[in-house]
Design a protein around this motif. Structure first.
Motif, mmCIF file in Angstrom:
data_model
loop_
_atom_site.group_PDB
_atom_site.id
_atom_site.type_symbol
_atom_site.label_atom_id
_atom_site.label_comp_id
_atom_site.label_asym_id
_atom_site.label_seq_id
_atom_site.Cartn_x
_atom_site.Cartn_y
_atom_site.Cartn_z
ATOM 1 N N ASP A 1 -33.197 24.021 28.989
ATOM 2 C CA ASP A 1 -32.900 23.254 27.784
ATOM 3 C C ASP A 1 -33.327 21.820 28.035
ATOM 4 O O ASP A 1 -33.119 21.287 29.127
ATOM 5 C CB ASP A 1 -31.398 23.263 27.465
ATOM 6 N N VAL A 2 -33.916 21.189 27.027
ATOM 7 C CA VAL A 2 -34.279 19.779 27.119
ATOM 8 C C VAL A 2 -33.284 19.019 26.256
ATOM 9 O O VAL A 2 -33.180 19.265 25.046
ATOM 10 C CB VAL A 2 -35.730 19.531 26.633
ATOM 11 N N ILE A 3 -32.542 18.119 26.880
ATOM 12 C CA ILE A 3 -31.487 17.375 26.182
ATOM 13 C C ILE A 3 -31.731 15.883 26.349
ATOM 14 O O ILE A 3 -31.909 15.393 27.463
ATOM 15 C CB ILE A 3 -30.098 17.757 26.729
ATOM 16 N N ALA A 4 -31.728 15.182 25.222
ATOM 17 C CA ALA A 4 -31.846 13.722 25.231
ATOM 18 C C ALA A 4 -30.431 13.156 25.122
ATOM 19 O O ALA A 4 -29.688 13.518 24.215
ATOM 20 C CB ALA A 4 -32.700 13.255 24.065
ATOM 21 N N LYS B 1 -30.071 18.240 21.738
ATOM 22 C CA LYS B 1 -30.939 19.242 22.355
ATOM 23 C C LYS B 1 -32.261 19.235 21.591
ATOM 24 O O LYS B 1 -32.286 19.388 20.374
ATOM 25 C CB LYS B 1 -30.295 20.625 22.307
ATOM 26 N N ILE B 2 -33.356 19.044 22.295
ATOM 27 C CA ILE B 2 -34.681 19.038 21.679
ATOM 28 C C ILE B 2 -35.129 20.495 21.566
ATOM 29 O O ILE B 2 -35.265 21.194 22.566
ATOM 30 C CB ILE B 2 -35.696 18.233 22.526
ATOM 31 N N ASN B 3 -35.357 20.960 20.327
ATOM 32 C CA ASN B 3 -35.624 22.387 20.145
ATOM 33 C C ASN B 3 -37.075 22.736 19.866
ATOM 34 O O ASN B 3 -37.412 23.903 19.779
ATOM 35 C CB ASN B 3 -34.722 22.968 19.055
ATOM 36 N N ASN B 4 -37.972 21.761 19.726
ATOM 37 C CA ASN B 4 -39.347 22.141 19.430
ATOM 38 C C ASN B 4 -40.068 22.732 20.644
ATOM 39 O O ASN B 4 -41.177 23.202 20.531
ATOM 40 C CB ASN B 4 -40.153 20.985 18.820
#
Length: 109
Positions: free
Chosen positions: A84-87, A95-98
């Motif tokens: 998961d990429v989280i800012a 959570k960045i979902n693209n």
């Protein structure tokens, strides 16, 4: 003579044990890629077999400080995880979902 860790821990006060547990959780929450692999009980060779690459490729990935998200995602998925990429900002996290469109690359390698 060295003492067993269990004996040392048994002699710790309750607040000291709580502090130790708290520090251990922080350390386990953040670790380099090679330590994560080791904590998951995997060797570089085992991970290389799952990813259908040579073992030196795994060593090279683990030493990198910059890589594609797709490379990191396949590495994490090969260990049985999910990336998961989280800012994080002062007022909250997003959570960045693209990047979810990248799909599972571990099975396509």
């Amino acid at each position: 003579m060295a003492k067993k860790f269990s004996e040392l821990r048994a002699n710790m006060s309750a607040p000291a044990r709580e502090k130790s547990d708290s520090k251990a959780k922080v350390m386990l929450a953040e670790m380099p890629l090679h330590e994560l692999r080791q904590a998951r009980g995997l060797s570089q060779k085992m991970l290389a077999e799952v990813l259908h690459v040579q073992q030196p490729s795994i060593a090279k990935i683990e030493k990198r400080t910059d890589m594609y998200l797709s490379t990191l995602r396949s590495h994490i998925e090969a260990m049985g995880g999910e990336l998961d990429v989280i800012a994080r900002f002062p007022d909250g996290s997003v959570k960045i979902n693209n990047f979810s469109d990248l799909g599972s690359t571990a099975s396509s390698r």
